[in-house]
Design an enzyme around this catalytic site. Structure first.
Site, PDB file in Angstrom:
ATOM      1  N   GLY A  85       2.987  -1.161   4.277  1.00 12.44           N
ATOM      2  CA  GLY A  85       3.052   0.263   3.970  1.00 12.44           C
ATOM      3  C   GLY A  85       4.476   0.689   3.664  1.00 12.44           C
ATOM      4  O   GLY A  85       4.979   0.502   2.556  1.00 12.44           O
ATOM      5  N   SER A 107       3.549  -2.228  10.332  1.00 12.92           N
ATOM      6  CA  SER A 107       4.992  -2.346  10.553  1.00 12.92           C
ATOM      7  C   SER A 107       5.556  -3.695  10.116  1.00 12.92           C
ATOM      8  O   SER A 107       6.465  -4.238  10.755  1.00 12.92           O
ATOM      9  CB  SER A 107       5.350  -2.059  12.021  1.00 12.92           C
ATOM     10  OG  SER A 107       5.010  -0.721  12.347  1.00 12.92           O
ATOM     11  N   GLY A 149       2.839   2.163  10.966  1.00 15.01           N
ATOM     12  CA  GLY A 149       3.844   3.221  10.876  1.00 15.01           C
ATOM     13  C   GLY A 149       4.579   3.501  12.175  1.00 15.01           C
ATOM     14  O   GLY A 149       5.253   4.522  12.302  1.00 15.01           O
ATOM     15  N   GLU A 191      -5.243  -4.929  10.570  1.00 14.27           N
ATOM     16  CA  GLU A 191      -4.215  -3.912  10.787  1.00 14.27           C
ATOM     17  C   GLU A 191      -4.489  -3.191  12.111  1.00 14.27           C
ATOM     18  O   GLU A 191      -5.308  -2.261  12.148  1.00 14.27           O
ATOM     19  CB  GLU A 191      -4.233  -2.879   9.650  1.00 14.27           C
ATOM     20  CG  GLU A 191      -3.880  -3.438   8.298  1.00 14.27           C
ATOM     21  CD  GLU A 191      -3.268  -2.376   7.389  1.00 14.27           C
ATOM     22  OE1 GLU A 191      -2.175  -2.639   6.871  1.00 14.27           O
ATOM     23  OE2 GLU A 191      -3.855  -1.299   7.222  1.00 14.27           O
ATOM     24  N   ASN A 230       0.873  -1.178   0.000  1.00 14.78           N
ATOM     25  CA  ASN A 230       0.000   0.000   0.000  1.00 14.78           C
ATOM     26  C   ASN A 230       0.905   1.221   0.000  1.00 14.78           C
ATOM     27  O   ASN A 230       1.509   1.548   1.018  1.00 14.78           O
ATOM     28  CB  ASN A 230      -0.896  -0.035   1.254  1.00 14.78           C
ATOM     29  CG  ASN A 230      -1.729   1.222   1.392  1.00 14.78           C
ATOM     30  OD1 ASN A 230      -1.776   2.062   0.481  1.00 14.78           O
ATOM     31  ND2 ASN A 230      -2.393   1.365   2.521  1.00 14.78           N
ATOM     32  N   HIS A 252      -9.446   1.257   4.925  1.00 13.71           N
ATOM     33  CA  HIS A 252      -8.182   1.449   5.649  1.00 13.71           C
ATOM     34  C   HIS A 252      -8.433   2.377   6.836  1.00 13.71           C
ATOM     35  O   HIS A 252      -9.224   3.317   6.740  1.00 13.71           O
ATOM     36  CB  HIS A 252      -7.121   2.031   4.713  1.00 13.71           C
ATOM     37  CG  HIS A 252      -5.751   1.955   5.307  1.00 13.71           C
ATOM     38  ND1 HIS A 252      -5.317   2.846   6.267  1.00 13.71           N
ATOM     39  CD2 HIS A 252      -4.740   1.071   5.130  1.00 13.71           C
ATOM     40  CE1 HIS A 252      -4.089   2.507   6.639  1.00 13.71           C
ATOM     41  NE2 HIS A 252      -3.721   1.438   5.965  1.00 13.71           N
ATOM     42  N   LYS A 258       0.119   4.234  -0.243  1.00  9.81           N
ATOM     43  CA  LYS A 258      -0.516   5.413   0.370  1.00  9.81           C
ATOM     44  C   LYS A 258      -0.295   6.634  -0.537  1.00  9.81           C
ATOM     45  O   LYS A 258      -0.280   6.478  -1.752  1.00  9.81           O
ATOM     46  CB  LYS A 258      -0.004   5.604   1.809  1.00  9.81           C
ATOM     47  CG  LYS A 258      -0.175   4.324   2.636  1.00  9.81           C
ATOM     48  CD  LYS A 258       0.036   4.517   4.108  1.00  9.81           C
ATOM     49  CE  LYS A 258      -0.171   3.181   4.839  1.00  9.81           C
ATOM     50  NZ  LYS A 258      -0.058   3.291   6.296  1.00  9.81           N
ATOM     51  N   GLU A 275      -6.815   4.723   7.969  1.00  9.92           N
ATOM     52  CA  GLU A 275      -6.574   6.147   7.701  1.00  9.92           C
ATOM     53  C   GLU A 275      -7.809   6.791   7.077  1.00  9.92           C
ATOM     54  O   GLU A 275      -8.083   7.964   7.300  1.00  9.92           O
ATOM     55  CB  GLU A 275      -5.329   6.295   6.808  1.00  9.92           C
ATOM     56  CG  GLU A 275      -4.063   6.007   7.613  1.00  9.92           C
ATOM     57  CD  GLU A 275      -2.905   5.438   6.832  1.00  9.92           C
ATOM     58  OE1 GLU A 275      -2.916   5.496   5.584  1.00  9.92           O
ATOM     59  OE2 GLU A 275      -1.978   4.903   7.475  1.00  9.92           O
TER      60      GLU A 275
END
Ligand code: 13P
Length: 265
Positions: free
Chosen positions: A246, A225, A185, A179, A16, A106, A18, A108
């Site tokens: 990510g 991560s 992250g 996730e 991904n 997701h 992003k 986010e």
């Protein structure tokens, strides 16, 4: 050791990207991955690149030019087929750019844009109806994790995010990504055993919502991560069939090392 059922599911490693990579940068990253990834790896696993919408064409052209077996995914889609939805991109539009997958829900988007599980389910339904594979993301906050409520939270999120998805989910090859928000992250990861417990609960809920056959074949990914050094431990879990990556998907060398490590090489 993966069970016979697990062995029947093709492993999947999805990057991904992003909101990273211009068109030219995305093409160059794709080329770097194609050059480094042994052909055999893409026979043993589905390797999926999910660039921003603006780079989908460049990424799929680079893959087609080299006859690589790498797949392409979008990072979102609209639930609506077309119309007055400024800024949205339909399933037909991403399919037209050779995307076979789309990430939906997701954290986010849920957290920053207020996307609900009902929104996510509508997008997953639209994808399945068109024969594209949704990667439906779920995961708990740090507070929920620390309270020991992860499984209840995630199971509810799966049920709501798959509402009405069932009819075409089997053919579309449903994927669900676990996730944990606190692992995204941050460099923090849950234990592989925790990921397995949650992945098994996700599969059970997919069964309750979509039926046993969909659950058996659905692939459950771990994300948060994921790095070349930790992916194998997650992949070794019976109900973990893949990884949603990510930061470590933004560099060709790192991503290819991660794919090979996921495949036990
Ligand atoms: P990181 O791998 O950078 O933690 O991101 C995970 C993620 O959100 C993938 O969708």
């Amino acid at each position: 050791m993966r069970s016979r059922d697990a062995a029947a599911r093709t492993p999947i490693i999805a990057g991904n990207w992003k909101m990273h990579k211009t068109y030219a940068e995305a093409v160059s990253l794709t080329q770097g991955i194609i050059d480094r990834l042994p052909k055999d790896a893409t026979r043993r696993a589905d390797v999926v690149l999910c660039p921003p919408f603006t780079a989908l064409r460049g990424v799929s052209n680079a893959i087609a030019f080299d006859h690589a077996r790498i797949k392409v995914g979008a990072q979102d889609c609209s639930a609506e087929p077309e119309g007055a939805y400024t800024g949205q991109v339909s399933v037909a539009m991403i399919a037209d750019l050779d995307a076979a997958y789309a990430i939906v829900g997701h954290s986010e988007r849920r957290g920053l844009l207020g996307e609900t599980s009902a929104d996510v389910a509508a997008k997953a339904r639209a994808l399945c109806a068109a024969g594209l594979t949704p990667i439906v993301c779920v995961g708990e906050s740090r507070e929920v994790y620390e309270a020991g409520d992860t499984i209840d939270f995630v199971v509810d999120e799966v049920a709501a995010s798959l509402a009405g998805v069932c009819a075409d989910a089997d053919a579309a090859g449903l994927c669900v990504a676990y996730e944990p928000i606190w692992a995204i992250g941050t460099g923090l990861v849950p234990s592989p055993e925790h990921a397995q417990r949650v992945a098994a609960a996700i599969r059970a809920q997919v069964g309750a919502t979509c039926g046993a056959q969909v659950a058996e074949r659905a692939r459950v990914l771990y994300g948060g991560s994921v790095k070349p050094g930790n992916v194998a431990a997650f992949m070794a879990q019976q109900d973990v069939d893949g990884a949603l990556v990510g930061g470590a998907s933004l560099d060709a060398d790192t991503f290819v090392r991660l794919v090979l490590s996921a495949l036990g090489e």
